[in-house]
Write a protein that holds these residues in place. Sequence first.
Motif, PDB file in Angstrom:
ATOM      1  N   ALA A  38       0.825  -1.204   0.000  1.00 37.98           N
ATOM      2  CA  ALA A  38       0.000   0.000   0.000  1.00 37.98           C
ATOM      3  C   ALA A  38       0.861   1.256   0.000  1.00 37.98           C
ATOM      4  O   ALA A  38       0.509   2.261  -0.637  1.00 37.98           O
ATOM      5  N   LYS A  39       1.990   1.217   0.670  1.00 39.45           N
ATOM      6  CA  LYS A  39       2.871   2.398   0.719  1.00 39.45           C
ATOM      7  C   LYS A  39       3.401   2.760  -0.663  1.00 39.45           C
ATOM      8  O   LYS A  39       3.571   3.940  -0.981  1.00 39.45           O
ATOM      9  N   LYS A  40       3.680   1.763  -1.485  1.00 37.94           N
ATOM     10  CA  LYS A  40       4.199   2.026  -2.830  1.00 37.94           C
ATOM     11  C   LYS A  40       3.103   2.509  -3.781  1.00 37.94           C
ATOM     12  O   LYS A  40       3.362   3.271  -4.708  1.00 37.94           O
ATOM     13  N   HIS A 192     -24.464  -5.568 -13.086  1.00 36.11           N
ATOM     14  CA  HIS A 192     -24.558  -6.872 -13.755  1.00 36.11           C
ATOM     15  C   HIS A 192     -24.990  -7.878 -12.707  1.00 36.11           C
ATOM     16  O   HIS A 192     -25.037  -7.556 -11.505  1.00 36.11           O
ATOM     17  N   ASP A 193     -25.316  -9.070 -13.117  1.00 34.45           N
ATOM     18  CA  ASP A 193     -25.651 -10.096 -12.135  1.00 34.45           C
ATOM     19  C   ASP A 193     -24.370 -10.556 -11.445  1.00 34.45           C
ATOM     20  O   ASP A 193     -23.267 -10.090 -11.758  1.00 34.45           O
ATOM     21  N   ARG A 194     -24.517 -11.440 -10.484  1.00 35.22           N
ATOM     22  CA  ARG A 194     -23.355 -11.909  -9.724  1.00 35.22           C
ATOM     23  C   ARG A 194     -22.326 -12.551 -10.648  1.00 35.22           C
ATOM     24  O   ARG A 194     -22.678 -13.175 -11.655  1.00 35.22           O
ATOM     25  N   TRP A 195     -21.075 -12.396 -10.294  1.00 35.14           N
ATOM     26  CA  TRP A 195     -20.019 -13.014 -11.090  1.00 35.14           C
ATOM     27  C   TRP A 195     -20.103 -14.527 -10.983  1.00 35.14           C
ATOM     28  O   TRP A 195     -20.250 -15.086  -9.890  1.00 35.14           O
ATOM     29  N   ARG A 196     -19.995 -15.149 -12.126  1.00 33.71           N
ATOM     30  CA  ARG A 196     -19.848 -16.593 -12.236  1.00 33.71           C
ATOM     31  C   ARG A 196     -18.533 -16.815 -12.971  1.00 33.71           C
ATOM     32  O   ARG A 196     -18.428 -16.508 -14.159  1.00 33.71           O
ATOM     33  N   VAL A 197     -17.544 -17.299 -12.256  1.00 29.52           N
ATOM     34  CA  VAL A 197     -16.185 -17.365 -12.783  1.00 29.52           C
ATOM     35  C   VAL A 197     -15.620 -18.766 -12.610  1.00 29.52           C
ATOM     36  O   VAL A 197     -16.146 -19.581 -11.857  1.00 29.52           O
ATOM     37  N   ALA A 198     -14.542 -18.993 -13.318  1.00 32.19           N
ATOM     38  CA  ALA A 198     -13.737 -20.194 -13.112  1.00 32.19           C
ATOM     39  C   ALA A 198     -12.332 -19.756 -12.729  1.00 32.19           C
ATOM     40  O   ALA A 198     -11.927 -18.623 -13.007  1.00 32.19           O
ATOM     41  N   GLU A 199     -11.624 -20.635 -12.063  1.00 29.28           N
ATOM     42  CA  GLU A 199     -10.193 -20.395 -11.925  1.00 29.28           C
ATOM     43  C   GLU A 199      -9.579 -20.419 -13.318  1.00 29.28           C
ATOM     44  O   GLU A 199     -10.078 -21.111 -14.209  1.00 29.28           O
ATOM     45  N   ALA A 200      -8.528 -19.641 -13.512  1.00 28.49           N
ATOM     46  CA  ALA A 200      -7.899 -19.580 -14.836  1.00 28.49           C
ATOM     47  C   ALA A 200      -6.465 -20.076 -14.753  1.00 28.49           C
ATOM     48  O   ALA A 200      -5.751 -19.775 -13.794  1.00 28.49           O
ATOM     49  N   ARG A 201      -6.070 -20.815 -15.759  1.00 29.60           N
ATOM     50  CA  ARG A 201      -4.656 -21.154 -15.944  1.00 29.60           C
ATOM     51  C   ARG A 201      -4.121 -20.214 -17.011  1.00 29.60           C
ATOM     52  O   ARG A 201      -4.687 -20.110 -18.098  1.00 29.60           O
ATOM     53  N   CYS A 202      -3.058 -19.524 -16.686  1.00 31.25           N
ATOM     54  CA  CYS A 202      -2.579 -18.453 -17.556  1.00 31.25           C
ATOM     55  C   CYS A 202      -1.068 -18.516 -17.692  1.00 31.25           C
ATOM     56  O   CYS A 202      -0.346 -18.680 -16.704  1.00 31.25           O
ATOM     57  N   THR A 203      -0.601 -18.383 -18.923  1.00 28.06           N
ATOM     58  CA  THR A 203       0.821 -18.211 -19.192  1.00 28.06           C
ATOM     59  C   THR A 203       1.018 -16.796 -19.702  1.00 28.06           C
ATOM     60  O   THR A 203       0.515 -16.441 -20.776  1.00 28.06           O
ATOM     61  N   VAL A 204       1.702 -15.979 -18.914  1.00 27.13           N
ATOM     62  CA  VAL A 204       1.961 -14.594 -19.299  1.00 27.13           C
ATOM     63  C   VAL A 204       3.269 -14.560 -20.078  1.00 27.13           C
ATOM     64  O   VAL A 204       4.344 -14.811 -19.534  1.00 27.13           O
ATOM     65  N   LEU A 205       3.188 -14.273 -21.373  1.00 31.44           N
ATOM     66  CA  LEU A 205       4.360 -14.279 -22.244  1.00 31.44           C
ATOM     67  C   LEU A 205       5.070 -12.934 -22.230  1.00 31.44           C
ATOM     68  O   LEU A 205       6.295 -12.879 -22.317  1.00 31.44           O
ATOM     69  N   ASP A 206       4.310 -11.858 -22.166  1.00 31.11           N
ATOM     70  CA  ASP A 206       4.875 -10.517 -21.988  1.00 31.11           C
ATOM     71  C   ASP A 206       4.248  -9.938 -20.734  1.00 31.11           C
ATOM     72  O   ASP A 206       3.077  -9.532 -20.753  1.00 31.11           O
ATOM     73  N   PRO A 207       4.969  -9.904 -19.609  1.00 30.96           N
ATOM     74  CA  PRO A 207       4.367  -9.445 -18.362  1.00 30.96           C
ATOM     75  C   PRO A 207       4.067  -7.958 -18.407  1.00 30.96           C
ATOM     76  O   PRO A 207       4.714  -7.195 -19.126  1.00 30.96           O
ATOM     77  N   PRO A 208       3.073  -7.528 -17.642  1.00 33.91           N
ATOM     78  CA  PRO A 208       2.729  -6.110 -17.594  1.00 33.91           C
ATOM     79  C   PRO A 208       3.775  -5.326 -16.829  1.00 33.91           C
ATOM     80  O   PRO A 208       4.646  -5.894 -16.152  1.00 33.91           O
ATOM     81  N   SER A 209       3.693  -4.022 -16.930  1.00 37.63           N
ATOM     82  CA  SER A 209       4.585  -3.173 -16.141  1.00 37.63           C
ATOM     83  C   SER A 209       3.893  -1.844 -15.890  1.00 37.63           C
ATOM     84  O   SER A 209       3.136  -1.350 -16.720  1.00 37.63           O
ATOM     85  N   LEU A 210       4.140  -1.300 -14.723  1.00 37.99           N
ATOM     86  CA  LEU A 210       3.740   0.051 -14.374  1.00 37.99           C
ATOM     87  C   LEU A 210       5.000   0.770 -13.915  1.00 37.99           C
ATOM     88  O   LEU A 210       5.754   0.246 -13.081  1.00 37.99           O
ATOM     89  N   SER A 211       5.243   1.942 -14.440  1.00 39.35           N
ATOM     90  CA  SER A 211       6.515   2.630 -14.201  1.00 39.35           C
ATOM     91  C   SER A 211       6.794   2.862 -12.727  1.00 39.35           C
ATOM     92  O   SER A 211       7.951   2.914 -12.307  1.00 39.35           O
ATOM     93  N   PHE A 212       5.751   2.990 -11.912  1.00 32.97           N
ATOM     94  CA  PHE A 212       5.941   3.316 -10.502  1.00 32.97           C
ATOM     95  C   PHE A 212       5.952   2.089  -9.594  1.00 32.97           C
ATOM     96  O   PHE A 212       6.017   2.225  -8.371  1.00 32.97           O
ATOM     97  N   LEU A 213       5.862   0.883 -10.187  1.00 35.06           N
ATOM     98  CA  LEU A 213       5.950  -0.337  -9.399  1.00 35.06           C
ATOM     99  C   LEU A 213       7.122  -1.188  -9.886  1.00 35.06           C
ATOM    100  O   LEU A 213       7.380  -1.260 -11.085  1.00 35.06           O
ATOM    101  N   PRO A 214       7.832  -1.839  -8.975  1.00 36.69           N
ATOM    102  CA  PRO A 214       8.942  -2.700  -9.403  1.00 36.69           C
ATOM    103  C   PRO A 214       8.431  -3.882 -10.213  1.00 36.69           C
ATOM    104  O   PRO A 214       7.339  -4.403  -9.971  1.00 36.69           O
TER     105      PRO A 214
END
Length: 241
Positions: A38-40, A192-214
């Motif tokens: 939270a501090k960052k 919207h109505d209540r979320w109906r979700v599944a767990e996801a299996r994900c392969t991140v090939l290009d990870p995200p970035s935010l300049s102010f977070l490591p």
Amino acid sequence: MANAFSETSQRPFALPSSPWIAAQQWDFMLFLHWPVSAKKLEPHIPAALSLDLFGGSAWVSIVPFLARGTRLRGLPPFPFYHSYLEINIRTYVTYKGVPGVYFFSLGVDKWPVVLGARAASLLPYYHAQMKLLVRNQRVNFQSGSKHPFRAVYFPSSSVFIPQEGSIDFWLLERYCLFDQKGGFVFRGDIHHDRWRVAEARCTVLDPPSLSFLPDAVFEQKPLAHFAHKKNVFAWPLQIAR
């Protein structure tokens, strides 16, 4: 689409009293969530908002999806531009005790949608080239430009309804956004109505970035959800009271 209004008990506050003005369907949604100090994060949200915490941590989420059937109330879907790809980066906030989300960015692959959304909402929309390919339940999503991102994902569990008090419920059941412009805080409501979700299996090939977070933040394994075909209704941005 009217069935969405038969489920309202999951909302932390009442539906707006005014009529909704726009509707669309969200599809092939991936939610990737990372805990963040939270501090960052606090210096990078508007001063009038407070970070919402779960388990002592702030959270940042990346949400790519396909929007389609976009229309104004009483009208058919927009010609040519009712369908588009979007990716947003958000965190979780409160304003005067009301929970919502704050968007760091919202990428869209069609310029007219970007310009219209900027004018209507004042939110940080930007244009990016994107691709979505679905094959054998696997979704390949790619976005370039401001926040490059590429991932392959698919549902990896049965569909479930997040239970109140769980991290899944806390992250997903959000029904308004907040932003600050000058001395004013603005709020935009959705339903919207209540979320109906599944767990996801994900392969991140290009990870995200935010300049102010490591970068190490996004090297952690995220909590991941998959959702399919969510009908959503939206109200115009208004000054928050």
